[in-house]
Structure formats: C-alpha cells, structure tokens
Motif scaffolding. Structure first.
Motif, PDB file in Angstrom:
ATOM      1  N   SER A   1     -32.543  28.551   3.584  1.00  0.00           N
ATOM      2  CA  SER A   1     -32.435  28.436   2.321  1.00  0.00           C
ATOM      3  C   SER A   1     -32.085  26.166   1.693  1.00  0.00           C
ATOM      4  CB  SER A   1     -31.578  29.295   0.966  1.00  0.00           C
ATOM      5  OG  SER A   1     -30.379  29.569   1.279  1.00  0.00           O
ATOM      6  N   SER A   2     -31.753  26.629   0.294  1.00  0.00           N
ATOM      7  CA  SER A   2     -31.609  24.811   0.325  1.00  0.00           C
ATOM      8  C   SER A   2     -30.640  24.696  -0.549  1.00  0.00           C
ATOM      9  CB  SER A   2     -32.093  23.909   0.591  1.00  0.00           C
ATOM     10  OG  SER A   2     -33.763  23.602  -0.420  1.00  0.00           O
ATOM     11  N   TYR A   3     -30.270  23.547  -0.932  1.00  0.00           N
ATOM     12  CA  TYR A   3     -29.299  23.384  -2.254  1.00  0.00           C
ATOM     13  C   TYR A   3     -28.888  22.184  -2.131  1.00  0.00           C
ATOM     14  CZ  TYR A   3     -25.107  23.340  -0.012  1.00  0.00           C
ATOM     15  OH  TYR A   3     -23.013  23.125   0.580  1.00  0.00           O
ATOM     16  N   THR A   4     -28.850  21.521  -3.745  1.00  0.00           N
ATOM     17  CA  THR A   4     -28.855  20.348  -3.716  1.00  0.00           C
ATOM     18  C   THR A   4     -26.394  19.917  -3.856  1.00  0.00           C
ATOM     19  OG1 THR A   4     -30.559  19.604  -4.685  1.00  0.00           O
ATOM     20  CG2 THR A   4     -28.967  17.955  -5.405  1.00  0.00           C
ATOM     21  N   ASP A   5     -25.923  19.434  -2.857  1.00  0.00           N
ATOM     22  CA  ASP A   5     -24.683  19.154  -3.065  1.00  0.00           C
ATOM     23  C   ASP A   5     -24.884  18.085  -4.379  1.00  0.00           C
ATOM     24  OD1 ASP A   5     -24.790  16.798  -2.062  1.00  0.00           O
ATOM     25  OD2 ASP A   5     -23.855  16.884  -0.754  1.00  0.00           O
ATOM     26  N   LEU A   6     -22.812  18.388  -4.998  1.00  0.00           N
ATOM     27  CA  LEU A   6     -22.346  17.157  -5.896  1.00  0.00           C
ATOM     28  C   LEU A   6     -23.184  15.229  -5.768  1.00  0.00           C
ATOM     29  CD1 LEU A   6     -18.302  19.136  -6.046  1.00  0.00           C
ATOM     30  CD2 LEU A   6     -20.557  18.619  -7.663  1.00  0.00           C
ATOM     31  N   PHE A   7     -23.463  15.217  -4.612  1.00  0.00           N
ATOM     32  CA  PHE A   7     -23.800  14.089  -4.487  1.00  0.00           C
ATOM     33  C   PHE A   7     -24.753  13.821  -4.341  1.00  0.00           C
ATOM     34  CE2 PHE A   7     -19.292  13.918  -2.720  1.00  0.00           C
ATOM     35  CZ  PHE A   7     -18.987  13.074  -3.362  1.00  0.00           C
ATOM     36  N   GLY A   8     -26.184  14.730  -4.667  1.00  0.00           N
ATOM     37  CA  GLY A   8     -27.243  14.812  -4.788  1.00  0.00           C
ATOM     38  C   GLY A   8     -27.792  15.434  -3.577  1.00  0.00           C
ATOM     39  N   ASN A   9     -26.652  15.432  -2.797  1.00  0.00           N
ATOM     40  CA  ASN A   9     -27.467  15.352  -0.589  1.00  0.00           C
ATOM     41  C   ASN A   9     -28.367  17.085  -1.424  1.00  0.00           C
ATOM     42  OD1 ASN A   9     -26.932  12.874  -0.622  1.00  0.00           O
ATOM     43  ND2 ASN A   9     -24.880  13.677  -0.314  1.00  0.00           N
ATOM     44  N   ILE A  10     -29.940  17.229  -0.257  1.00  0.00           N
ATOM     45  CA  ILE A  10     -30.043  18.227   0.357  1.00  0.00           C
ATOM     46  C   ILE A  10     -29.173  18.975   1.312  1.00  0.00           C
ATOM     47  CG2 ILE A  10     -32.610  19.512   0.919  1.00  0.00           C
ATOM     48  CD1 ILE A  10     -33.871  16.766  -0.751  1.00  0.00           C
ATOM     49  N   CYS A  11     -28.689  20.008   0.912  1.00  0.00           N
ATOM     50  CA  CYS A  11     -28.388  21.576   1.898  1.00  0.00           C
ATOM     51  C   CYS A  11     -29.252  21.889   2.302  1.00  0.00           C
ATOM     52  CB  CYS A  11     -26.728  21.553   1.525  1.00  0.00           C
ATOM     53  SG  CYS A  11     -25.851  19.790   0.994  1.00  0.00           S
ATOM     54  N   ARG A  12     -29.444  22.091   3.761  1.00  0.00           N
ATOM     55  CA  ARG A  12     -29.652  23.614   4.443  1.00  0.00           C
ATOM     56  C   ARG A  12     -28.765  24.475   5.126  1.00  0.00           C
ATOM     57  NH1 ARG A  12     -35.783  24.174   4.726  1.00  0.00           N
ATOM     58  NH2 ARG A  12     -35.807  21.607   4.127  1.00  0.00           N
ATOM     59  N   ARG A  13     -28.447  25.846   4.704  1.00  0.00           N
ATOM     60  CA  ARG A  13     -28.384  26.847   4.872  1.00  0.00           C
ATOM     61  C   ARG A  13     -28.528  27.312   6.148  1.00  0.00           C
ATOM     62  NH1 ARG A  13     -25.287  30.167  -0.010  1.00  0.00           N
ATOM     63  NH2 ARG A  13     -24.256  30.593   2.097  1.00  0.00           N
ATOM     64  N   PHE A  14     -27.843  27.941   7.243  1.00  0.00           N
ATOM     65  CA  PHE A  14     -28.103  28.801   8.304  1.00  0.00           C
ATOM     66  C   PHE A  14     -27.498  29.711   8.692  1.00  0.00           C
ATOM     67  CE2 PHE A  14     -30.250  24.869   9.248  1.00  0.00           C
ATOM     68  CZ  PHE A  14     -32.023  24.746   8.709  1.00  0.00           C
ATOM     69  N   VAL A  15     -27.906  30.432   9.545  1.00  0.00           N
ATOM     70  CA  VAL A  15     -26.893  31.936  10.091  1.00  0.00           C
ATOM     71  C   VAL A  15     -27.493  31.324  11.419  1.00  0.00           C
ATOM     72  CG1 VAL A  15     -26.103  33.508  10.764  1.00  0.00           C
ATOM     73  CG2 VAL A  15     -26.267  32.736   8.520  1.00  0.00           C
ATOM     74  N   ALA A  16     -26.587  30.671  12.608  1.00  0.00           N
ATOM     75  CA  ALA A  16     -26.842  29.956  14.006  1.00  0.00           C
ATOM     76  C   ALA A  16     -26.455  31.478  14.224  1.00  0.00           C
ATOM     77  CB  ALA A  16     -26.354  29.062  15.065  1.00  0.00           C
TER      78      ALA A  16
END
Length: 278
Positions: free
Chosen positions: A48-63
C-alpha cells in the motif's frame, strides 16, 4: 526527451520485516509520466502507499524471511534542458519567507547548524546576498569534500564531512544545506535519479542526492557534488536531510544483496511493455 528510469533491489531478511520504501518518482512529476511506473516484488506480497509530511510517495511492504526483491521501471518526459540559472535571484528575508520554508532553516539529524554557524558566517558573511552567495557555498562544499564511494558512511553528519573532507553525494548535500541554513537561506535535501545525459559517464548508475534552495521566491536546484547544471533530474523524495528520505526503511534487520539503478535517454525508442514477471 524521454527518460527510462528504474531499480532492482534485493535484500535478505532473517524474519518477516515491515518496510517503508521511498522509490517512486515524486508526485509533482505525475503529469510527465509516459510509461506508468511498474513495481514488482519477488515473492509477490501485498503493498500500500501513502504520502508523507513532505509530499513524498511511500510504499509499505512486509518482506518475508529470506531474499526479497523490489523491481521498478517507468518512463518520464523531460524538457531536455539544463538546470535553470537565475543569477539575479535574491535571498528572501526570514520575516518574509512562507511559513512552510521555516523548517528548512533549522538544524536536523545530519545538518548541525549550531556547530557550523560561526564557520558559515566567517566564510560567507561578507558576501553579497543572492544567487552568487548560494553558488559560493556550493563551490565550497564541492572543493572541501573529496568524493569516493569507499568513503560512504550512513552516519556522517555535515560537520563531520567538513572535518573529514571525504564523502559521497549526500555529504556534499548535507554540508551545503547546513551552511545555507546558517546564513538564513532555506535549503532542503533531494534524492532522485540523475543519469549521464549530456556529460561523460563518470560513475556507476546510482540514486543521487542534490539540494533545493529557496531563492528568488521559488525552490531552485543546486548540486554541490557535480556543481554544474545537468539534464534529466527525476526527484524521488525531498526532506530536511537524508534521515527523512531513506530508500528503504526497515523495521528489523536486513542485508542488502543486490542494488542496480538505471536512468537513460530513450527518445525515439518504443515505450517499454509492462513486465510479465520479475
């Protein structure tokens, strides 16, 4: 100009490990994407993805435990122009800065303004404010640090880079950012793609670090490491310093097994097809 960009990263985890990755091109270039960034993992896991406080796209995984690969690839349209230079751009007084710029005047994890403040004012306090002073600070960082991949250290701060006079692109960026903030000039850290378009091939392909400085009423690109205008920058993430924009933030131990980056001009070539598998 069309630029193809991407990465192939493999890590090894001893146990299932949550990850937050900042690897996507920044959302402010969304309108320039011509082949949508494909992200493939091996083994395949939900993300899944979200946008952080600086406007960056962050993608979450569980490796999962064992080897885990993340592969990304896309194509973006670029102007093909060099970084702009506005030699008459003026610094903005702190009282007149937009409020969102103020955080980029303050010390941060790798940018110790308290330790470099007197040095900055001794070196640059008598210079005329404006673009020329910003460039002089970048020139100083460029000459102060000797580049070497073997000299990379993830914990090195701006003050330590100043003292040790060695480092990689992030160290040039941190030193310049800190000196600029000491002079009351907002500066932020940028991580992204920078290929060898228009210059000799000097280094292996890698993610690069440069800076953006608020001058003349806008954020402008400067590059203390290369220190010349370049073509084809693709921003991935921005922050106060490298601590805000890690490519991979793992919440548990991992070992980097493979790391490959590409970015090159594909103008006139067919756009890549979506991947079938990693």
């Amino acid at each position: 100009m069309l630029i193809r960009f991407g990465y192939d990263i493999t890590i090894t985890c001893p146990q299932p490990t949550p990850l937050v990755c900042l690897l996507n091109s920044h959302a402010d270039r969304a309108g320039d994407i011509r082949a949508v960034e494909q992200v493939v993992t091996q083994p395949s896991v939900p993300n899944s993805s979200y946008t952080d406080l600086f406007g960056n796209i962050c993608r979450r995984f569980v490796a999962p435990a064992g080897d885990f690969s993340i592969w990304g690839d896309g194509t973006i349209e670029d102007s093909g122009l060099h970084d702009p230079v506005f030699a008459d751009a003026q610094e903005i007084a702190v009282a007149d800065l937009p409020s969102e710029c103020l955080v980029f005047l303050m010390g941060s994890r790798y940018c110790e303004t308290d330790r470099l403040s007197q040095i900055a004012w001794d070196l640059f306090g008598n210079m005329a404010p404006g673009w020329g002073r910003v460039q002089a600070i970048c020139d100083f960082a460029n000459k102060r640090i000797k580049f070497g991949y073997m000299d990379a250290r993830s914990t090195r701060t701006a003050y330590e880079a100043y003292e040790e006079q060695i480092g990689v692109c992030r160290d040039y960026a941190h030193l310049a950012i800190t000196l600029l903030r000491c002079m009351n000039i907002p500066a932020r850290y940028v991580n992204g793609y920078l290929g060898d378009i228009g210059v000799p091939i000097l280094d292996p392909q890698d993610f690069s670090a440069w800076i953006e400085v608020y001058i003349g009423g806008r954020w402008m690109t400067f590059d203390p490491r290369n220190n010349i205008p370049r073509i084809g920058r693709i921003v991935v993430a921005r922050g106060r310093d490298a601590a805000d924009v890690p490519l991979i933030n793992s919440f548990g131990p991992h070992e980097l097994k493979q790391f490959r980056v590409w970015t090159y001009d594909v103008t006139g070539l067919p756009l890549p097809l979506p991947p079938i598998s990693h």
